[in-house]
Design a protein around this motif. Structure first.
Motif, mmCIF file in Angstrom:
data_model
loop_
_atom_site.group_PDB
_atom_site.id
_atom_site.type_symbol
_atom_site.label_atom_id
_atom_site.label_comp_id
_atom_site.label_asym_id
_atom_site.label_seq_id
_atom_site.Cartn_x
_atom_site.Cartn_y
_atom_site.Cartn_z
ATOM 1 N N ASN A 127 17.753 30.776 24.273
ATOM 2 C CA ASN A 127 17.327 31.163 22.918
ATOM 3 C C ASN A 127 18.248 32.174 22.222
ATOM 4 O O ASN A 127 17.920 32.642 21.142
ATOM 5 C CB ASN A 127 15.902 31.721 22.908
ATOM 6 C CG ASN A 127 14.875 30.627 22.797
ATOM 7 O OD1 ASN A 127 15.202 29.467 22.572
ATOM 8 N ND2 ASN A 127 13.626 30.974 22.961
ATOM 9 N N LEU A 128 19.363 32.536 22.832
ATOM 10 C CA LEU A 128 20.295 33.455 22.188
ATOM 11 C C LEU A 128 21.530 32.693 21.732
ATOM 12 O O LEU A 128 21.943 31.720 22.364
ATOM 13 C CB LEU A 128 20.717 34.573 23.154
ATOM 14 C CG LEU A 128 19.607 35.480 23.663
ATOM 15 C CD1 LEU A 128 20.190 36.534 24.600
ATOM 16 C CD2 LEU A 128 18.849 36.136 22.527
ATOM 17 N N SER A 129 22.130 33.153 20.680
ATOM 18 C CA SER A 129 23.341 32.520 20.178
ATOM 19 C C SER A 129 24.528 32.936 21.040
ATOM 20 O O SER A 129 24.734 34.117 21.299
ATOM 21 C CB SER A 129 23.583 32.939 18.726
ATOM 22 O OG SER A 129 24.793 32.377 18.276
ATOM 23 N N THR A 130 25.309 31.972 21.451
ATOM 24 C CA THR A 130 26.533 32.268 22.203
ATOM 25 C C THR A 130 27.773 32.062 21.323
ATOM 26 O O THR A 130 28.885 32.094 21.818
ATOM 27 C CB THR A 130 26.632 31.378 23.465
ATOM 28 O OG1 THR A 130 26.582 30.008 23.070
ATOM 29 C CG2 THR A 130 25.514 31.694 24.443
ATOM 30 N N LYS A 131 27.521 31.872 20.025
ATOM 31 C CA LYS A 131 28.613 31.706 19.065
ATOM 32 C C LYS A 131 28.361 32.640 17.883
ATOM 33 O O LYS A 131 27.224 32.970 17.563
ATOM 34 C CB LYS A 131 28.678 30.265 18.575
ATOM 35 C CG LYS A 131 28.984 29.302 19.689
ATOM 36 C CD LYS A 131 29.010 27.894 19.178
ATOM 37 C CE LYS A 131 29.560 27.014 20.218
ATOM 38 N NZ LYS A 131 28.928 26.061 20.860
ATOM 39 N N GLU A 132 29.405 33.046 17.220
ATOM 40 C CA GLU A 132 29.287 33.919 16.048
ATOM 41 C C GLU A 132 28.661 33.140 14.899
ATOM 42 O O GLU A 132 29.179 32.104 14.487
ATOM 43 C CB GLU A 132 30.662 34.447 15.633
ATOM 44 C CG GLU A 132 30.696 35.157 14.303
ATOM 45 C CD GLU A 132 29.736 36.323 14.187
ATOM 46 O OE1 GLU A 132 29.136 36.485 13.120
ATOM 47 O OE2 GLU A 132 29.566 37.081 15.162
ATOM 48 N N VAL A 133 27.546 33.638 14.379
ATOM 49 C CA VAL A 133 26.866 32.935 13.296
ATOM 50 C C VAL A 133 26.965 33.674 11.958
ATOM 51 O O VAL A 133 26.837 33.057 10.905
ATOM 52 C CB VAL A 133 25.374 32.674 13.638
ATOM 53 C CG1 VAL A 133 25.263 31.702 14.793
ATOM 54 C CG2 VAL A 133 24.640 33.957 13.930
ATOM 55 N N ILE A 134 27.204 34.951 11.963
ATOM 56 C CA ILE A 134 27.244 35.711 10.712
ATOM 57 C C ILE A 134 28.554 35.462 9.961
ATOM 58 O O ILE A 134 28.560 35.123 8.781
ATOM 59 C CB ILE A 134 27.020 37.215 10.974
ATOM 60 C CG1 ILE A 134 25.609 37.429 11.525
ATOM 61 C CG2 ILE A 134 27.234 38.027 9.696
ATOM 62 C CD1 ILE A 134 25.320 38.827 12.035
ATOM 63 N N LYS A 135 29.684 35.611 10.644
ATOM 64 C CA LYS A 135 30.985 35.407 9.981
ATOM 65 C C LYS A 135 31.565 34.021 10.260
ATOM 66 O O LYS A 135 32.624 33.693 9.772
ATOM 67 C CB LYS A 135 31.975 36.477 10.439
ATOM 68 C CG LYS A 135 31.587 37.849 9.933
ATOM 69 C CD LYS A 135 32.659 38.858 10.186
ATOM 70 C CE LYS A 135 32.251 40.180 9.584
ATOM 71 N NZ LYS A 135 33.304 41.169 9.652
ATOM 72 N N GLY A 136 30.876 33.258 11.076
ATOM 73 C CA GLY A 136 31.315 31.904 11.363
ATOM 74 C C GLY A 136 31.994 31.792 12.711
ATOM 75 O O GLY A 136 32.702 32.706 13.141
ATOM 76 N N GLU A 137 31.759 30.674 13.341
ATOM 77 C CA GLU A 137 32.301 30.401 14.668
ATOM 78 C C GLU A 137 33.826 30.456 14.731
ATOM 79 O O GLU A 137 34.415 30.833 15.733
ATOM 80 C CB GLU A 137 31.810 29.022 15.100
ATOM 81 C CG GLU A 137 31.957 28.700 16.546
ATOM 82 C CD GLU A 137 31.335 27.353 16.879
ATOM 83 O OE1 GLU A 137 31.892 26.692 17.775
ATOM 84 O OE2 GLU A 137 30.335 26.971 16.272
ATOM 85 N N ASP A 138 34.465 30.164 13.609
ATOM 86 C CA ASP A 138 35.932 30.126 13.560
ATOM 87 C C ASP A 138 36.540 31.423 13.006
ATOM 88 O O ASP A 138 37.711 31.449 12.636
ATOM 89 C CB ASP A 138 36.409 28.929 12.746
ATOM 90 C CG ASP A 138 35.944 29.004 11.292
ATOM 91 O OD1 ASP A 138 35.048 29.819 10.979
ATOM 92 O OD2 ASP A 138 36.484 28.238 10.473
ATOM 93 N N PHE A 139 35.806 32.491 12.964
ATOM 94 C CA PHE A 139 36.253 33.752 12.375
ATOM 95 C C PHE A 139 37.608 34.218 12.913
ATOM 96 O O PHE A 139 38.482 34.626 12.155
ATOM 97 C CB PHE A 139 35.197 34.836 12.584
ATOM 98 C CG PHE A 139 35.622 36.203 12.074
ATOM 99 C CD1 PHE A 139 35.715 36.453 10.720
ATOM 100 C CD2 PHE A 139 35.926 37.212 12.965
ATOM 101 C CE1 PHE A 139 36.114 37.693 10.258
ATOM 102 C CE2 PHE A 139 36.324 38.466 12.511
ATOM 103 C CZ PHE A 139 36.420 38.706 11.150
ATOM 104 N N LEU A 140 37.819 34.146 14.209
ATOM 105 C CA LEU A 140 39.065 34.642 14.803
ATOM 106 C C LEU A 140 40.219 33.645 14.681
ATOM 107 O O LEU A 140 41.388 34.026 14.875
ATOM 108 C CB LEU A 140 38.850 34.980 16.284
ATOM 109 C CG LEU A 140 37.963 36.198 16.549
ATOM 110 C CD1 LEU A 140 37.760 36.390 18.049
ATOM 111 C CD2 LEU A 140 38.555 37.453 15.926
#
Length: 169
Positions: A154-167
């Motif tokens: 139930n936890l996110s393992t990817k960046e959701v606020i700035k987007g998965e492709d942020f880096l």
């Protein structure tokens, strides 16, 4: 579901940090009093930031009132006196409720409680000369091990606020 029980915590800053971690991991916190501070303490608010209002927690006046609701539950006790490490327990069943109790910063969980629950006592390994770890750090270590064992259910393992492709942008 994971729950954290704090037995008579003494430092509001630790409680604030724990509430913030609990919010980020969707974990409920149970606080057993009596407390030596109020929940509107500045240090608690500073450490917990705006997460305190968003975190699920309940307060019991004392251990006896806590036991009325939790006496039949399986509780794990984090203490330096156990010979079993927290990572030697199996927390991989997502249908089970895991409850972890942590003691006071100055004295831990009372001896009588630990003695009655030896099979569920666990320790965090540390250098032999070390007396203890910070309470909020200890909570984070144990809950993230339990969460790791259920693949961060139930936890996110990817960046959701700035987007998965942020880096990689």
């Amino acid at each position: 579901m994971i729950k954290i029980v704090l037995y008579q915590p003494e430092k509001p800053g630790n409680i604030g940090n724990i509430l913030r971690t609990a919010n980020a991991t969707e974990i409920k916190v149970i606080i057993i009093g009596p407390l030596s501070f109020t929940l509107d303490d500045k240090a608690l608010k500073r450490a917990g930031m705006d997460y305190i209002q968003l975190t699920s927690f309940e307060i019991y006046d004392n251990y006896e009132s806590f036991l009325k609701d939790y006496k039949d539950k399986e509780i794990y006790y984090v203490t330096r006196y156990s010979s079993k490490t927290y990572s030697s327990f199996d927390f991989s069943d997502v249908t089970k409720e895991y409850i972890f109790m942590f003691g006071r910063e100055s004295s831990g969980i009372p001896y009588e409680i630990l003695k009655e629950n030896l099979s569920h006592c666990m320790r965090i390994p540390m250098a032999p000369q070390a007396r203890s770890l910070n309470l909020s750090n200890s909570v984070a270590i144990v809950i993230y091990e339990a969460l790791r064992q259920v693949n961060f259910y139930n936890l996110s393992t990817k960046e959701v606020i700035k987007g998965e492709d942020f880096l990689t942008k």
